[in-house]
Design an enzyme around this catalytic site. Structure first.
Site, mmCIF file in Angstrom:
data_model
loop_
_atom_site.group_PDB
_atom_site.id
_atom_site.type_symbol
_atom_site.label_atom_id
_atom_site.label_comp_id
_atom_site.label_asym_id
_atom_site.label_seq_id
_atom_site.Cartn_x
_atom_site.Cartn_y
_atom_site.Cartn_z
ATOM 1 N N GLY A 10 0.825 -1.189 0.000
ATOM 2 C CA GLY A 10 0.000 0.000 0.000
ATOM 3 C C GLY A 10 0.866 1.248 0.000
ATOM 4 O O GLY A 10 1.998 1.243 -0.517
ATOM 5 N N SER A 11 0.363 2.295 0.643
ATOM 6 C CA SER A 11 0.997 3.623 0.514
ATOM 7 C C SER A 11 2.404 3.712 1.072
ATOM 8 O O SER A 11 3.085 4.706 0.830
ATOM 9 C CB SER A 11 0.137 4.654 1.227
ATOM 10 N N THR A 12 2.837 2.727 1.855
ATOM 11 C CA THR A 12 4.198 2.817 2.379
ATOM 12 C C THR A 12 5.220 2.742 1.259
ATOM 13 O O THR A 12 6.399 3.014 1.469
ATOM 14 C CB THR A 12 4.471 1.692 3.400
ATOM 15 N N ILE A 13 4.771 2.433 0.036
ATOM 16 C CA ILE A 13 5.707 2.391 -1.088
ATOM 17 C C ILE A 13 5.979 3.810 -1.596
ATOM 18 O O ILE A 13 6.976 4.067 -2.269
ATOM 19 C CB ILE A 13 5.141 1.487 -2.222
ATOM 20 N N LYS A 14 5.059 4.731 -1.256
ATOM 21 C CA LYS A 14 5.130 6.062 -1.873
ATOM 22 C C LYS A 14 6.424 6.813 -1.579
ATOM 23 O O LYS A 14 6.957 7.483 -2.474
ATOM 24 C CB LYS A 14 3.921 6.911 -1.441
#
Lengths: 380, 649
Positions: free
Chosen positions: B312-316
């Site tokens: 999820g967004s932790t890749i951003k």
């Protein structure tokens, strides 16, 4: 030292005098073999006895008792003039038959893994065939001596004796005790040979017996497997070939000088019946080839002296009697050893004078008593 | 035979009757007796020859058999090496225990034995009876029994029973770092975790005594065969980088956090971003290696290393770092957020909250999927892929633990516009918690991807260092400037973005929330009711000491990473930094200790708060029932004390 040597000579002379013409060579060899037996019975049985009865000299104690009884019997028979025995040849034959029939009756004969060879009579498990075989020898010696004139006939000379002995053999086969039966048949032929039966007849009857033997082997599963495992013990090293292989291993471990008295590894349950049928293997292991030679020499010397007694016997009965007893003991000893080294297939035979086994020891010593009785009478 | 006949007098009959009448002067069959005697002697000679062959000429085979059946090995178990934490606190040690065996044949009083064993060892009577009636010469009754139980049985002097001293592996801290340590089987072989990975080092070398044995396999009490005795060599001690104090904090907070949201499981990695040392690593539900048999395979897994999931967004942060490094955007570059709804090739992507225009910084702070997709488009799929690889996704980190997963990053050739878009907010890629921690550490430490490790040292029984791990830089992924810029953006996430729950008073914290859907392998889509909530971050962000990754799987009460995982992160960071002695920023220096307010009235609490200068938020009315922080905990200036009130005490 010199004095001592002189004393020894004197002592020896005294013994000789006291022996009053009894063959000292036989006495010495029997004592030597019995002493070795005592030693080896203790050595081979102590671990097993400790495990089974919690007393490592359990078998030794029993063995000493049997040895004592045997020696008493031996001395008793030594003092009886063997010629007296002749009078009882027939009753003794019948007594032997009786014993052999008795042991076959369930409840009287003890069933040990399918064989009925023993009778429990309190202090000893009595093995009738061990006694009966000597009774048969007495009978045969008498009969052969009596029928000397007709020994070159087929029916009276050979067949009659074979039938009489055959009855014993048949009863022993019924137990079944193939080993003793074989020994008895071989001894019978030996005696017939000595009794001057015609060799031609003996050969014919011998072939006939061989055919019978082959039949007996083929019809009984366990005998067949014994013979097969004799031919190739490695085929089934944990089954029927087990004892043979463990026996080889014992001899191999012993080597020339032996692993030392009491130091056998094979007696630690690897080799079953180490104190009875396979005691010779443990002798081979603990005392080495030297020990083997010692025992073998003991027996050869014994046989040699006995045959000498036979030749010097005052009458034909005595000669036959001594020869028969010698044959029985010698062949049994030789066969037992031959089984141990793998020359013959496994049989349930003890090593005379040495193996643990009450009846065998007592009756062998009894037979020696008879031989000694003849030896004394034979002295001129 | 013929010769013999010739020698005999012709007239047999006449001679014989004559001989008999002659009495003592007998004819005897001398020759026949000699022949028969010779036969017997021949038998004896044959026996001697055969014995000579067996005993002198051809011993080899017999000796070989004898050796194989008479030799018994008596293994001397070596002492297994200890496992220690970075402060030499014992994590796995050995206890002398006794294994009880039975020789059924030697049992003399079976009834007494059955009574005693069933009572003392917790076995049923039937179990013991089965053992006693076994035909085997040797059976185990129970392995590794505590010494005091064993000595009680010993005192009873039962026949047929025996004891062997064997080391038993003990994990004195129970479930602490259970999945990391792993466990050993009953024969002291490591089968999971560090115990497995370093089994060879820990195990040492078993010694053996060669003994003479009988046909029943029992040792004979006589001098051993001369085959030599080998001493056992004790195993080496393994010192881990773990800090059991922080591990303890982590496990406590993880358990509380996971249970609070009724999640299925959770995991945490705490790593030193400068060195790559793993300071704590936890998987919940916990595993107590002392009783490993109780747990199924799922619990035995060391999740941070093994469990891969869509982040999820932790890749951003990594996307933004790539875009900044490639200079396709600057922190202030803005993108149109299309009011929270964007259509790409027939698919629709959404933001949780609709925005019109957001800068790159705000993209992270507010975690906009639409803006992220646009940044990914500007960056281009090949460059995005290059950086994902650069940060270590799709590859094993190479940590010295067993069972590591590499995660999945598909090749850019397979990416269409939709795939690129979803990838930008962390769907369609799978990673492990450890990969996230390693990648984030690269941002925290100024751009270096380092190899994480958990084994600090291996020390042999003599105290020699057999192995010492050092920090291994694998590559520089981004420049220091880029790392700084991303760090600032991540600080904003915590200060004023989706990660506010991760705010730690007194410290600058950088972090990022993540909320991912869980793919449904049956439909190819995503489950509507399954989520993975995560929070990744490091602190203090101006001089990072710890990188922390918190992942919670399938929370039930809420699923946003900022709600589910951020509070766990906050507790861990706050307590760990305090434990590590990291000084708070100026103005936060004076820490106060929270008193027990329970039972006080709202008025009393407010008076106390005013006096102490502490912020208080009251909930309900009446008297204090619950308080947070709890009594005895530290309060700093930023702390807001939450007090729940109730009418009745």
């Amino acid at each position: 030292m010199k004095k001592e040597g002189g004393d020894l000579k004197k002592v020896y002379g005294n013994i000789r005098n006291k022996a009053k013409g009894y063959d000292l060579g036989i006495i010495v060899s029997v004592f030597f073999l019995s002493a070795m037996g005592m030693l080896m019975v203790y050595s081979t049985s102590s671990v097993y006895a400790l495990e089974k009865f919690g007393d490592q000299s359990y078998f030794l104690k029993h063995h000493i008792v049997y040895l004592f009884i045997g020696l008493v019997g031996m001395v008793g028979l030594m003092f009886i003039d063997y010629r007296v025995l002749r009078r009882f040849a027939y009753p003794m034959y019948v007594a032997g038959l009786f014993l052999l029939v008795l042991v076959l009756i369930p409840g009287i004969g003890k069933d040990v893994s399918g064989a009925r060879r023993w009778m429990d009579i309190g202090f000893i498990t009595f093995q009738p065939s061990e006694v009966a075989k000597f009774l048969l020898i007495i009978y045969l010696a008498h009969s052969l001596a009596k029928k000397r004139d007709k020994m070159d006939t087929f029916w009276v000379g050979c067949v009659s004796h074979i039938l009489m002995a055959g009855l014993y053999v048949a009863l022993i086969l019924l137990e079944p005790d193939f080993g003793t039966a074989t020994i008895l048949v071989v001894s019978l032929f030996g005696m017939l040979f000595i009794g001057e039966a015609k060799v031609k007849y003996l050969v014919i009857l011998g072939l006939f017996s061989l055919a019978f033997l082959a039949l007996a082997v083929l019809t009984e599963g366990y005998r067949m497997s014994r013979v097969l495992s004799f031919l190739d013990p490695w085929k089934d090293p944990l089954g029927s070939g087990y004892q043979s292989i463990q026996s080889f291993v014992a001899f191999g471990l012993g080597g020339f000088w032996g692993s030392g008295l009491g130091d056998s590894s094979q007696k630690l349950f690897f080799l079953p019946q180490a104190h009875t049928d396979f005691i010779f293997s443990i002798i081979g292991e603990e005392l080495g080839f030297i020990g083997v030679l010692l025992i073998v020499s003991g027996f050869v010397f014994f046989v040699f002296r006995c045959l000498k007694v036979a030749l010097n016997a005052p009458d034909v009965f005595g000669c036959y009697l001594v020869f028969g007893c010698t044959l029985l003991i010698g062949i049994q000893a030789g066969t037992n050893m031959a089984v141990a080294v793998g020359l013959f297939p496994t049989k349930g035979l003890t090593l005379p004078f040495i193996s643990y086994g009450g009846t065998s020891l007592i009756s062998s010593l009894g037979a020696v008593g008879m031989i000694l009785s003849v030896s004394r009478a034979g002295i001129k | 035979m013929g010769k013999e006949n010739k020698k005999r007098p012709r007239n047999l009959k006449a001679n014989r009757s004559k001989r008999i009448s002659l009495g003592r002067e007998l004819y005897k069959p001398r020759l026949r007796i000699l022949i028969a005697g010779l036969m017997i002697v021949l038998l004896f000679v044959a026996v001697s020859i055969k014995a000579f062959e067996l005993q002198v000429l051809d011993r080899e085979k017999a000796l070989r058999i004898a050796m194989s059946q008479h030799r018994g090995f008596f293994t001397l178990l070596p002492r297994r090496g200890k496992i220690l934490d970075s402060n030499n606190k014992e994590l796995a040690v050995n206890l002398e225990a006794y294994s009880i065996y039975l020789r059924p044949k030697e049992v003399k009083e079976p009834r007494k034995l059955v009574d005693a064993l069933s009572k003392r060892l917790g076995l049923t009577r039937d179990e013991v009876l089965n053992l006693v009636s076994s035909k085997k010469p040797f059976v185990w009754v129970k392995r590794l029994v505590e010494p005091d139980v064993a000595s009680k049985i010993k005192e009873m002097n039962l026949g047929g029973i025996g004891f062997i001293e064997e080391p038993k592996r003990i994990y004195p801290n129970g479930h602490l770092a259970g999945q990391v340590l792993g466990f050993t089987d009953i024969d002291s072989r490591g089968i999971e975790g560090v115990e497995y990975y370093l089994d060879e080092v820990l195990a040492g070398k078993p010694g053996k005594v060669v003994v003479k044995k009988d046909a029943r396999g029992r040792q004979i009490l006589s001098e051993p065969f001369d085959f030599g005795t080998e001493e056992s060599i004790s195993g080496a001690d393994v010192i881990l980088t773990l800090n059991s104090q922080i591990q303890y904090i982590v496990e406590r907070e993880l358990k509380e956090g996971v249970e609070r949201v009724k999640a299925e499981k959770g995991m945490v990695v705490v790593m030193d971003p400068e060195t790559g040392e793993v300071i704590a690593m936890a998987s919940y539900p916990f595993l107590d290696p002392n009783n490993f048999k109780r747990y199924g395979d799922e619990v035995r897994r060391n999740l941070p290393v093994w469990y891969s999931f869509e982040p999820g967004s932790t890749i951003k942060p990594f996307l933004v770092a790539a875009a900044l490094e490639e200079k396709v955007v600057s922190p202030s570059t803005t993108f149109d957020c299309e009011n929270g709804r964007r259509r790409i090739s027939g698919a629709v992507i959404r933001d949780v909250h609709p925005y019109k225009v957001l800068s790159v910084s705000d993209t992270l702070r507010l975690s906009s999927n639409i803006c992220a997709s646009k940044i990914a488009e500007v960056l281009g799929k090949d460059r995005f892929y290059k950086y994902l690889e650069g940060f270590g996704f799709g590859q094993k980190t190479g940590i010295d633990l067993p069972g590591e997963s590499s995660g999945i990053v598909t090749k850019p050739k397979q990416w269409g516009p939709v795939e690129l878009a979803t990838l930008s907010f962390g769907q369609g890629i799978s990673v492990t918690a450890l990969q996230l921690a390693t990648a984030l550490s690269a941002i925290a430490n100024g751009g270096y991807l380092i190899k994480p490790y958990i084994v600090k040292k291996v020390i042999d029984p003599e105290g020699n260092v057999l192995k010492e791990n050092e920090t291994e830089v694998r590559r520089r992924v981004i420049s220091y400037e880029t790392a700084r810029k991303v760090t600032e953006m991540l600080e904003a996430v915590v200060e004023d973005g989706t990660g506010r729950n991760a705010l730690v008073p007194g410290y600058r914290v950088a972090g990022k929330t993540g909320t991912a859907q869980v793919p449904n392998p049956q439909t190819g889509g995503y489950y509507s009711d399954r989520h993975i909530s995560s929070f990744i971050g490091f602190a203090p962000s101006d001089d990072p000491r710890i990188t922390v990754v918190v992942v919670v799987v399938n929370p039930k009460t809420s699923f946003y990473g900022g709600v589910v995982a951020a509070p766990i992160f906050k507790e861990i960071v706050e307590k760990s930094l305090f434990y590590l002695g990291v000084p708070p920023q100026k103005g936060f220096a004076e820490a106060k200790i929270m008193p027990d307010l329970r039972g006080m009235s709202a008025r009393e609490i407010l008076r106390w708060a005013e006096k102490e200068g502490v912020k208080v938020r009251l909930k309900g009315s009446g008297y204090a029932k619950n308080q947070k922080p709890g009594a005895g905990e530290k309060i700093t200036e930023g702390t807001v004390c939450l007090i729940e009130l109730e009418q009745k005490i």
